[in-house]
Structure formats: structure tokens, C-alpha cells
Design a protein around this motif. Structure first.
Motif, mmCIF file in Angstrom:
data_model
loop_
_atom_site.group_PDB
_atom_site.id
_atom_site.type_symbol
_atom_site.label_atom_id
_atom_site.label_comp_id
_atom_site.label_asym_id
_atom_site.label_seq_id
_atom_site.Cartn_x
_atom_site.Cartn_y
_atom_site.Cartn_z
ATOM 1 N N VAL A 70 35.959 17.622 47.753
ATOM 2 C CA VAL A 70 36.776 18.234 46.711
ATOM 3 C C VAL A 70 36.504 17.608 45.347
ATOM 4 O O VAL A 70 36.495 18.282 44.318
ATOM 5 C CB VAL A 70 38.266 18.114 47.077
ATOM 6 N N ALA A 71 36.239 16.294 45.335
ATOM 7 C CA ALA A 71 36.031 15.589 44.069
ATOM 8 C C ALA A 71 34.847 16.142 43.290
ATOM 9 O O ALA A 71 34.794 16.025 42.063
ATOM 10 C CB ALA A 71 35.842 14.096 44.326
ATOM 11 N N SER A 72 33.895 16.752 43.992
ATOM 12 C CA SER A 72 32.735 17.298 43.302
ATOM 13 C C SER A 72 33.065 18.568 42.533
ATOM 14 O O SER A 72 32.299 18.992 41.659
ATOM 15 C CB SER A 72 31.623 17.596 44.313
ATOM 16 N N LEU A 73 34.200 19.194 42.826
ATOM 17 C CA LEU A 73 34.572 20.451 42.184
ATOM 18 C C LEU A 73 35.440 20.247 40.948
ATOM 19 O O LEU A 73 35.419 21.047 40.021
ATOM 20 C CB LEU A 73 35.333 21.340 43.184
ATOM 21 N N GLY A 74 36.217 19.191 40.937
ATOM 22 C CA GLY A 74 37.137 18.942 39.836
ATOM 23 C C GLY A 74 38.419 18.332 40.354
ATOM 24 O O GLY A 74 38.551 18.051 41.549
ATOM 25 N N ASP A 75 39.373 18.125 39.461
ATOM 26 C CA ASP A 75 40.624 17.472 39.834
ATOM 27 C C ASP A 75 41.840 18.384 39.769
ATOM 28 O O ASP A 75 42.854 18.104 40.409
ATOM 29 C CB ASP A 75 40.876 16.278 38.894
ATOM 30 N N ILE A 76 41.764 19.453 38.992
ATOM 31 C CA ILE A 76 42.957 20.249 38.698
ATOM 32 C C ILE A 76 42.722 21.710 39.057
ATOM 33 O O ILE A 76 41.796 22.350 38.549
ATOM 34 C CB ILE A 76 43.336 20.145 37.209
ATOM 35 N N VAL A 77 43.555 22.242 39.918
ATOM 36 C CA VAL A 77 43.506 23.663 40.245
ATOM 37 C C VAL A 77 44.207 24.434 39.129
ATOM 38 O O VAL A 77 45.357 24.140 38.778
ATOM 39 C CB VAL A 77 44.186 23.951 41.589
ATOM 40 N N ALA A 78 43.525 25.423 38.590
ATOM 41 C CA ALA A 78 44.073 26.184 37.458
ATOM 42 C C ALA A 78 45.003 27.281 37.950
ATOM 43 O O ALA A 78 44.723 28.479 37.831
ATOM 44 C CB ALA A 78 42.943 26.762 36.618
ATOM 45 N N VAL A 79 46.151 26.856 38.528
ATOM 46 C CA VAL A 79 47.171 27.843 38.895
ATOM 47 C C VAL A 79 47.651 28.522 37.609
ATOM 48 O O VAL A 79 47.483 27.988 36.507
ATOM 49 C CB VAL A 79 48.329 27.175 39.652
ATOM 50 N N PRO A 80 48.251 29.702 37.715
ATOM 51 C CA PRO A 80 48.554 30.483 36.506
ATOM 52 C C PRO A 80 49.285 29.733 35.399
ATOM 53 O O PRO A 80 48.879 29.840 34.225
ATOM 54 C CB PRO A 80 49.364 31.655 37.060
ATOM 55 N N PRO A 81 50.349 28.942 35.651
ATOM 56 C CA PRO A 81 51.004 28.250 34.527
ATOM 57 C C PRO A 81 50.085 27.232 33.841
ATOM 58 O O PRO A 81 50.124 27.093 32.611
ATOM 59 C CB PRO A 81 52.204 27.556 35.188
ATOM 60 N N VAL A 82 49.265 26.536 34.617
ATOM 61 C CA VAL A 82 48.327 25.571 34.037
ATOM 62 C C VAL A 82 47.260 26.295 33.239
ATOM 63 O O VAL A 82 46.901 25.891 32.123
ATOM 64 C CB VAL A 82 47.693 24.704 35.145
ATOM 65 N N ARG A 83 46.766 27.380 33.777
ATOM 66 C CA ARG A 83 45.739 28.159 33.086
ATOM 67 C C ARG A 83 46.266 28.684 31.751
ATOM 68 O O ARG A 83 45.577 28.640 30.728
ATOM 69 C CB ARG A 83 45.303 29.322 33.978
ATOM 70 N N ALA B 277 48.963 17.789 35.518
ATOM 71 C CA ALA B 277 48.669 19.004 34.775
ATOM 72 C C ALA B 277 49.807 20.015 34.859
ATOM 73 O O ALA B 277 50.171 20.646 33.864
ATOM 74 C CB ALA B 277 47.375 19.618 35.301
ATOM 75 N N GLN B 278 50.388 20.177 36.042
ATOM 76 C CA GLN B 278 51.478 21.143 36.180
ATOM 77 C C GLN B 278 52.715 20.715 35.394
ATOM 78 O O GLN B 278 53.370 21.539 34.744
ATOM 79 C CB GLN B 278 51.826 21.337 37.655
ATOM 80 N N ILE B 279 53.042 19.429 35.432
ATOM 81 C CA ILE B 279 54.214 18.971 34.694
ATOM 82 C C ILE B 279 53.960 19.009 33.192
ATOM 83 O O ILE B 279 54.840 19.377 32.403
ATOM 84 C CB ILE B 279 54.628 17.565 35.185
ATOM 85 N N ALA B 280 52.746 18.652 32.767
ATOM 86 C CA ALA B 280 52.403 18.761 31.344
ATOM 87 C C ALA B 280 52.508 20.207 30.880
ATOM 88 O O ALA B 280 53.041 20.495 29.797
ATOM 89 C CB ALA B 280 50.996 18.216 31.104
ATOM 90 N N ALA B 281 52.009 21.152 31.682
ATOM 91 C CA ALA B 281 52.102 22.570 31.333
ATOM 92 C C ALA B 281 53.549 23.030 31.278
ATOM 93 O O ALA B 281 53.929 23.857 30.438
ATOM 94 C CB ALA B 281 51.321 23.404 32.348
ATOM 95 N N ASP B 282 54.377 22.489 32.157
ATOM 96 C CA ASP B 282 55.793 22.835 32.196
ATOM 97 C C ASP B 282 56.509 22.368 30.929
ATOM 98 O O ASP B 282 57.377 23.057 30.376
ATOM 99 C CB ASP B 282 56.413 22.175 33.428
ATOM 100 N N LEU B 283 56.129 21.186 30.439
ATOM 101 C CA LEU B 283 56.808 20.571 29.302
ATOM 102 C C LEU B 283 56.270 21.024 27.947
ATOM 103 O O LEU B 283 56.991 21.004 26.939
ATOM 104 C CB LEU B 283 56.679 19.047 29.389
ATOM 105 N N ALA B 284 55.002 21.419 27.909
ATOM 106 C CA ALA B 284 54.323 21.647 26.629
ATOM 107 C C ALA B 284 55.066 22.577 25.667
ATOM 108 O O ALA B 284 55.162 22.277 24.468
ATOM 109 C CB ALA B 284 52.906 22.171 26.881
ATOM 110 N N PRO B 285 55.633 23.699 26.114
ATOM 111 C CA PRO B 285 56.301 24.582 25.152
ATOM 112 C C PRO B 285 57.646 24.059 24.644
ATOM 113 O O PRO B 285 58.187 24.593 23.675
ATOM 114 C CB PRO B 285 56.512 25.874 25.957
#
Length: 352
Positions: free
Chosen positions: A230-243, A177-185
Motif C-alpha cells: 500500500v505504501a507504494s501507492l500513497g498515504d491518503i485515500v481521496a474520499v469525496p470530502p478530502v477530494r 487528512a479527513q479531520i483537516a478537511a472537516d475543519l478547513a471551512p
């Protein structure tokens, strides 16, 4: 010449330093062997935009809170490297580098650690080499036929070299998720995950994840109902760039493709996507080849542990490889408790 100590710690990253802190408090004679030429462990090798999942105070090793990084709540990798370097110096930890451990052998009542800089004799060994040095690539059909570039998380640095290209990022965890967010723009991005992307609630970060992992382990140890961890909460922490990328509609995951073809990927319904590069954010395996001579691996290649202690040789401890060596032990804040327990176990063993 073989040098003798009570304990050899293999690995000078966060887990090795946490072990050193607690071994010092047990008044044991030890050495930390680090294969890297400079302090900071694997944090020296991460991509430029990486951010911690937790604020500095909740990303600390035992004994000393990580200082706040000016201008951001979630520190970057350079800040972590500076902290680990200062931590090592603050506690005068006996780190020798670069020293690469090649093999650990039984030598009567002691263990012999063979390295590229000679041998060490110890009454106990703490393996703290982590996983970064052993990236995992899945056996996806067609990987050898793809004409574009393929790389793993460990080789990614930033979006500049991919500007304007068609890039496929594979992986639904935090790295993906972080690398995808980094590349998306900057690229024509396709993000692929094996199951639908699961973002944690925006107010959840590493603090809550550590608490969930700890509660999960305690429940299992006490024979209570599985909390899901942790698996019950989700897989990806929505840090600011990902969010930000998610809210801008830039992170729309597609299901995993069936195979790679020469110019891209193909799904099982026949649809295709062209690609200039594929980035595999597909995780890691423990870097434990140095323990192979001890024959600790079971039928499926897993080393059985009780806490951090190897079941088949109580002189060997594994620290920082994931929940199987302590709740959240692969994190900065999580490694402190199992490191303390390992040091205490070793101290008791050496008194026998």
C-alpha cells in the motif's frame, strides 16, 4: 467460578466477530468478551464525518455483504455500527459485554483469562482488541508548555467546537487528512505532516488497497521481489470530502514543526504559527496489555507471529492489528481471511 470453553476471543469489534464467524464454522465452543457496553467496537467512538474508504460491498465481514447506505457510496461510521450489531445478531455470536479482560495466564495445558467479571479457562485465546484504545502521542518538545488544548484523533468529534479557532492538525495519514478537511471551512487551519502529503489517485479506494496489501504479503511469503504494498501507492485515500477540500485549495500541508511553544508551534527556521488547539492524528499502538503475563514480547516490545499465531505460544492468536497479523487485517474486508486461518489453526491444535 471459572467457566471453561475451547476458545476465548478477547474483543467484540470487527476482528472478534470475524473470528467468531469462523470458530462457529469449525464447531468450536467459544465466547467473545467485549469491554464495550454496546455492539460496534471502535466505530462507536469515531468523529461524525468519518467515511469508509470503500463501497459497502467491499467493506464486509465474512458471510454477509454490508448493505448499501442510501445516498452515499462510502458508508459512515453509524452505518458500520448498525452492520456490526446486525452481524452479531444474525449469526447469534456468543458475545458477553461489558467484560474487560485484564490478564491471560498459562494454567497447565490451558489458558486462564482473568476479567472484571470472573475468570475463563480456554484451550486457545484470540486477542482481537485492536488499536483504537491505545492512541500514540509523539514526544515533541514543548508539549507540556503549550497553553491551548491538545487532543488525539480518538477525542475529535466534529468542527463545531473549534469554529473560528486556530487549529493545527498533525498527521499525514487518512485520519489527519479527513479531520483537516472537516475543519478547513470552519477554522484557521494549519495542517502539518512529517513528509509531503501523498494522495492516492482519485479512482483508488479500499478495494485496490486490499489487493495491494495482499500482493505484498504473498510476494514476501514466496521470496519474490517486494511489491511495496500500500505504501507504494500513497498515504491518503481521496474520499469525496478530502477530494473536495484538496481541490478547493484547503489542504496545503506544511512540514513538521520543531516544537510547541506556549501559544502555538515553532519551526526550525524560527517561523511560528499561533494555535488554540492541536489535534494529534498520529496513530495507535496495539492494545495488548492483557497478554503481558505470557511474556510474548521480544526485545523491542513486538510479539513475533507466524500468520496470526504467536510464535512463543501457539495457543494464542493475534487478529486485526495490521499487516503483521494478516494483510490488511485491521480493515473490515481484510480481517476475514486471517480470521478463517486462525480458526482453522485452532481447530487443528485442539485435535492434537
Amino acid at each position: 467460578m471459572t467457566r471453561a470453553v475451547d476458545v476465548v476471543v478477547i474483543g467484540g469489534g470487527q476482528a472478534g466477530l470475524a473470528a467468531g464467524y469462523h470458530l462457529r464454522r469449525q464447531n468450536l465452543d467459544f465466547v467473545i468478551l467485549d469491554a464495550q457496553p454496546t455492539p460496534g467496537g471502535a466505530w462507536q467512538r469515531t468523529w461524525d464525518s468519518l467515511r469508509l474508504f470503500s463501497p459497502a460491498a467491499y467493506s464486509s465481514l465474512p458471510g454477509w455483504l454490508m448493505p448499501v447506505q442510501n445516498g452515499t457510496e462510502y458508508p459512515d461510521a453509524d452505518h458500520v455500527v448498525q452492520y456490526l450489531s446486525a452481524y452479531e445478531e444474525r449469526y447469534a455470536l456468543p458475545v458477553q459485554r461489558p467484560v474487560r479482560a485484564r490478564a491471560v495466564h498459562r494454567d497447565g495445558e490451558r489458558l486462564r483469562v482473568e476479567t472484571d467479571r470472573g475468570a475463563w479457562s480456554a484451550r486457545a485465546v484470540v486477542s482481537a482488541t485492536g488499536t483504537w484504545w491505545r492512541p500514540f502521542l509523539p514526544a515533541v518538545p514543548g508539549r507540556e508548555t503549550f497553553a491551548g488544548r491538545q487532543l488525539h484523533t480518538v477525542q475529535y468529534r466534529g468542527p463545531r467546537e473549534f469554529a473560528g479557532q486556530r487549529v493545527i492538525v498533525v498527521g499525514g495519514g487518512n485520519s489527519g487528512a479527513q479531520i483537516a478537511a472537516d475543519l478547513a471551512p470552519h477554522t484557521n487551519l494549519t495542517w502539518v505532516t512529517r513528509r509531503p502529503a501523498r494522495f492516492l489517485a482519485d479512482d483508488i479506494d479500499g478495494r485496490a488497497l486490499f489487493d495491494a496489501a495482499t500482493a505484498h504479503r504473498q510476494a514476501l511469503d514466496q521470496g519474490r521481489a517486494d511489491t511495496g504494498g500500500v505504501a507504494s501507492l500513497g498515504d491518503i485515500v481521496a474520499v469525496p470530502p478530502v477530494r473536495a477540500a484538496r481541490d478547493a485549495g484547503l489542504l496545503n500541508a506544511r512540514p513538521m514543526f520543531e516544537r510547541l511553544v506556549a501559544d502555538g508551534v515553532r519551526w526550525n527556521d524560527g517561523t511560528t504559527a499561533p494555535a488554540d488547539a492541536v489535534i494529534w492524528c498520529t496513530g495507535f499502538r496495539p492494545a495488548l496489555s492483557h497478554l503481558a503475563p505470557l511474556g510474548l514480547r521480544g526485545p523491542r516490545g513486538h510479539i513475533a507471529t507466524r500468520g496470526t499465531q504467536a510464535v512463543d505460544d501457539p495457543r494464542v492468536h493475534l487478529l486485526g492489528y495490521g499487516d503483521w497479523t494478516g494483510p490488511a487485517s485491521a480493515t473490515l474486508i481484510g480481517v476475514g481471511r486471517p480470521a478463517r486461518e486462525a480458526a482453522a489453526d485452532i481447530a487443528r491444535l485442539l485435535l492434537q
